[in-house]
Enzyme design. Structure first.
Site, mmCIF file in Angstrom:
data_model
loop_
_atom_site.group_PDB
_atom_site.id
_atom_site.type_symbol
_atom_site.label_atom_id
_atom_site.label_comp_id
_atom_site.label_asym_id
_atom_site.label_seq_id
_atom_site.Cartn_x
_atom_site.Cartn_y
_atom_site.Cartn_z
ATOM 1 N N GLY A 194 -5.888 5.693 1.946
ATOM 2 C CA GLY A 194 -5.629 7.133 1.991
ATOM 3 C C GLY A 194 -4.831 7.456 0.748
ATOM 4 O O GLY A 194 -3.658 7.089 0.660
ATOM 5 N N HIS A 195 -5.463 8.065 -0.231
ATOM 6 C CA HIS A 195 -4.812 8.333 -1.511
ATOM 7 C C HIS A 195 -4.534 9.833 -1.629
ATOM 8 O O HIS A 195 -5.473 10.640 -1.654
ATOM 9 C CB HIS A 195 -5.682 7.830 -2.666
ATOM 10 C CG HIS A 195 -5.813 6.328 -2.688
ATOM 11 N ND1 HIS A 195 -6.500 5.638 -3.649
ATOM 12 C CD2 HIS A 195 -5.308 5.387 -1.851
ATOM 13 C CE1 HIS A 195 -6.420 4.333 -3.398
ATOM 14 N NE2 HIS A 195 -5.711 4.156 -2.308
ATOM 15 N N THR A 196 -3.256 10.158 -1.705
ATOM 16 C CA THR A 196 -2.852 11.568 -1.709
ATOM 17 C C THR A 196 -2.642 12.074 -3.125
ATOM 18 O O THR A 196 -1.990 11.420 -3.937
ATOM 19 C CB THR A 196 -1.534 11.737 -0.918
ATOM 20 O OG1 THR A 196 -1.644 10.993 0.287
ATOM 21 C CG2 THR A 196 -1.244 13.200 -0.618
ATOM 22 N N THR A 213 -6.421 -0.340 10.383
ATOM 23 C CA THR A 213 -6.651 1.102 10.421
ATOM 24 C C THR A 213 -7.846 1.428 11.328
ATOM 25 O O THR A 213 -8.175 2.586 11.522
ATOM 26 C CB THR A 213 -6.948 1.641 9.003
ATOM 27 O OG1 THR A 213 -8.096 0.948 8.496
ATOM 28 C CG2 THR A 213 -5.766 1.422 8.061
ATOM 29 N N ASN A 220 -10.022 2.543 4.734
ATOM 30 C CA ASN A 220 -8.654 2.194 5.152
ATOM 31 C C ASN A 220 -7.657 2.808 4.172
ATOM 32 O O ASN A 220 -6.497 3.014 4.509
ATOM 33 C CB ASN A 220 -8.472 0.663 5.258
ATOM 34 C CG ASN A 220 -8.989 -0.112 4.049
ATOM 35 O OD1 ASN A 220 -9.653 0.446 3.180
ATOM 36 N ND2 ASN A 220 -8.703 -1.396 4.007
ATOM 37 N N GLY A 236 0.816 -1.211 0.000
ATOM 38 C CA GLY A 236 0.000 0.000 0.000
ATOM 39 C C GLY A 236 0.847 1.257 0.000
ATOM 40 O O GLY A 236 2.082 1.214 0.119
ATOM 41 N N ASP A 237 0.193 2.406 -0.227
ATOM 42 C CA ASP A 237 0.834 3.722 -0.193
ATOM 43 C C ASP A 237 1.933 3.880 -1.247
ATOM 44 O O ASP A 237 2.918 4.597 -1.030
ATOM 45 C CB ASP A 237 1.400 4.011 1.212
ATOM 46 C CG ASP A 237 0.328 3.903 2.277
ATOM 47 O OD1 ASP A 237 -0.836 4.182 1.965
ATOM 48 O OD2 ASP A 237 0.659 3.532 3.420
ATOM 49 N N GLU A 238 1.763 3.233 -2.379
ATOM 50 C CA GLU A 238 2.780 3.307 -3.439
ATOM 51 C C GLU A 238 2.690 4.616 -4.212
ATOM 52 O O GLU A 238 3.588 4.928 -5.016
ATOM 53 C CB GLU A 238 2.597 2.129 -4.427
ATOM 54 C CG GLU A 238 2.813 0.745 -3.824
ATOM 55 C CD GLU A 238 1.527 0.145 -3.236
ATOM 56 O OE1 GLU A 238 0.529 0.889 -3.105
ATOM 57 O OE2 GLU A 238 1.536 -1.039 -2.897
ATOM 58 N N LYS A 267 -1.780 9.769 -6.494
ATOM 59 C CA LYS A 267 -1.068 10.720 -7.353
ATOM 60 C C LYS A 267 -1.125 10.292 -8.814
ATOM 61 O O LYS A 267 -1.423 11.087 -9.701
ATOM 62 C CB LYS A 267 0.404 10.841 -6.923
ATOM 63 C CG LYS A 267 1.147 11.730 -7.903
ATOM 64 C CD LYS A 267 2.625 11.651 -7.954
ATOM 65 C CE LYS A 267 3.049 12.072 -9.353
ATOM 66 N NZ LYS A 267 4.412 12.534 -9.477
ATOM 67 N N GLN A 320 -5.053 -0.260 -1.232
ATOM 68 C CA GLN A 320 -4.093 -1.109 -0.523
ATOM 69 C C GLN A 320 -3.022 -1.580 -1.527
ATOM 70 O O GLN A 320 -2.818 -0.926 -2.528
ATOM 71 C CB GLN A 320 -4.772 -2.306 0.157
ATOM 72 C CG GLN A 320 -5.619 -1.955 1.381
ATOM 73 C CD GLN A 320 -6.945 -1.316 1.037
ATOM 74 O OE1 GLN A 320 -7.756 -1.895 0.343
ATOM 75 N NE2 GLN A 320 -7.175 -0.116 1.518
ATOM 76 N N LYS A 334 -0.689 5.573 -5.498
ATOM 77 C CA LYS A 334 -1.807 5.315 -6.436
ATOM 78 C C LYS A 334 -2.614 6.589 -6.695
ATOM 79 O O LYS A 334 -2.952 6.896 -7.836
ATOM 80 C CB LYS A 334 -2.726 4.217 -5.854
ATOM 81 C CG LYS A 334 -2.020 2.874 -5.687
ATOM 82 C CD LYS A 334 -2.908 1.840 -5.025
ATOM 83 C CE LYS A 334 -3.173 2.092 -3.556
ATOM 84 N NZ LYS A 334 -2.015 1.991 -2.671
ATOM 85 N N SER A 356 8.074 8.568 -11.071
ATOM 86 C CA SER A 356 7.560 9.739 -10.360
ATOM 87 C C SER A 356 8.655 10.273 -9.446
ATOM 88 O O SER A 356 9.330 9.500 -8.767
ATOM 89 C CB SER A 356 6.331 9.308 -9.548
ATOM 90 O OG SER A 356 5.977 10.306 -8.618
#
Ligand code: GDP
Ligand code: IMO
Ligand code: MG
Length: 421
Positions: free
Chosen positions: A40-42, A129, A38, A12-14, A18, A222, A16, A409
């Site tokens: 969190g996409h930034t 989470t 659960n 997760g948190d790769e 962005k 995820q 996605k 990126s």
């Protein structure tokens, strides 16, 4: 037309959020297919940062459509807060957001069950989470859940109360103190809010869109190493995060899947408990956490950090039939003299390149060392100026995995997305 799928390849948190936002220009529809808040996409653009939990990451493009598929579990309270935050930016998303009637609801008591279950596990806790994900999917599979479409039923309130009471009986076995009143009032108000959105038969809608030639991108949540079947069970989430999840989570036939885009960080992170073979407990791990700002987008927890694990990456590429890769956070690796990537594991004296069944067994990663680069690359916007050793790092990964890296990126910003191929 086919559905392209963008999936997290690690824990997760790769990045996605962005990348989905950056790629939305090339699509007409963005569809989430599993998970829930659960995630969190930034996203970052015009020096503004946004974090999405339930809403697909195409939402900032007002001419595009977004679908929340049947595979999701939705917490109305979190959804309402997300929508209100977007309203603060002058956005009304009711016209271009569709919600599948078959997606499931997270109840306040699901959150309580999650918290009570985790508290009872002590040191064996999953590190959830605590958004109620596991209990909501448990109800789905045990055929007791409430779905978005049920909100339209005149019996909805009594259905809710029956399920709530069933949960309360379970929670009473845990000796877990709680006060449900306030959460319940808030939840019921959020249900009324949710009612003002477009509930659809998502499976028909997405297939109609495909027939009429719309380009669709499915957005994973995820990461593949958190998949309920293939991740490091039981330290996983409760949905299928691999490509197959896009078929069941949207109602799209396997033959309708087009490009499968796998996204990975140039190193590894994990938040929550569970095995992490290349985890670093030293100052290098601290440096990655600091330079990469590795703190959870949903919970704020510090993320565990380590070197890139190609054994795990090859496994997840295989599981989803990944056709191209995106590497994020290459900028975070700037300044290292030497980089390490795990290319095999030593388990019980034997060398293997397969993920073991027993993920609890001590695993010693076998590393290959590659030369690092010194340059700050976060301002680069085209491939011509990438450092030679970064190109070498990319080539090494491509060769090991047999899949091309099409995008690198180099900062959180939407524009810091370098197309290589
Ligand atoms: P997601 O869950 O896969 O969408 O990822 P998250 O948003 O949870 O975490 C990724 C974090 O890395 C976010 O803070 C992003 O803004 C940030 N990010 C994404 N791509 C890059 C990148 O190339 N470089 C850096 N430094 N940060 C990035
Ligand atoms: P995105 O979409 C990172 C982790 C949790 C925990 C385990 C189970 O932002 O990449 P759950 O709440 O699902 O019961 O937690 O999975 N986890 C994530 N880790 N990114 C996520 O989502 C995650 N969603 C769940 O930390 O270890
Ligand atoms: Mg995230």
């Amino acid at each position: 037309m086919k559905v392209d799928v963008l999936l997290g390849m690690q824990w997760g948190d790769e990045g996605k959020g962005k990348l989905v936002d950056a790629l939305t220009r090339e699509y007409d529809v963005i569809a989430r297919f599993q998970g829930g808040p659960n995630a969190g996409h930034t996203l970052e653009f015009n020096h503004q940062k946004h974090v999405l939990h339930t809403i697909p990451s195409g939402i900032f493009h007002s001419d595009k459509l977004n679908l929340i598929g049947n595979g999701l579990v939705i917490d109305p309270v979190i959804f309402k807060a997300e929508v209100e935050r977007l309203s603060g930016f002058g956005m009304d998303i009711r016209k271009n957001l569709f919600i599948s009637k078959k997606s499931h609801l997270i109840l306040p008591t699901h959150r309580l069950l999650d918290a009570a279950s985790e508290a009872s596990k002590g040191t064996l806790k999953i590190g959830s989470t605590l958004k109620g994900i596991g209990p909501a999917y448990t109800d789905k599979v045990s055929r007791e859940g409430l779905r978005i479409g049920d909100i339209l039923d005149s019996e909805f309130l009594s259905k809710y109360q029956a399920l709530r009471d069933q949960h309360l009986r379970k929670i009473s076995q845990f000796n877990f103190p709680f006060d449900l009143k306030k959460a319940e009032v808030e939840w019921l108000a959020a249900i009324e809010f949710l009612r003002t959105f477009q509930f659809v038969n998502g499976e028909y809608l997405i297939n109609e869109w495909l027939e009429s030639g719309r380009r669709i991108l499915a957005e994973g949540a995820q990461g593949s190493m958190l998949d309920v079947d293939f991740g490091s069970y039981p330290f996983v989430t409760s949905s299928n995060t691999v490509c197959a999840g896009a078929c069941t989570g949207l109602g799209v036939a396997p033959g309708r899947i087009g490009n499968v885009i796998g996204i990975f960080k140039a190193y590894c992170t994990r938040v929550g408990s569970g095995p992490f073979p290349t985890e670093l407990f030293d100052e290098t791990g601290d440096l990655l956490r600091k330079s990469g700002a590795e703190f959870g987008s949903t919970t704020g927890r510090p993320r565990r950090c380590g070197w890139l694990d190609l054994v795990a990456l090859r496994y997840t590429v295989m599981l989803s039939g990944v056709t191209s890769l995106i590497m994020t956070k290459a900028d975070v690796l700037s300044g290292f003299e030497t980089l390490r990537v795990a290319t095999a594991y030593k388990i019980g004296g034997k060398i293997t390149t397969e993920m073991p069944f027993d993920t609890e067994a001590p695993v010693e990663p076998i590393y290959t060392e590659l030369p690092g680069w010194k340059e700050d690359i976060s301002k680069l916007r085209n491939k011509e100026n990438l450092p030679v050793n970064l190109n070498g790092y990319i080539l090494f990964i491509e060769k090991y995995l047999g899949v091309p890296i099409s995008i690198v990126s180099v900062s959180p910003d939407r524009e810091a997305t370098i197309h290589l191929k």
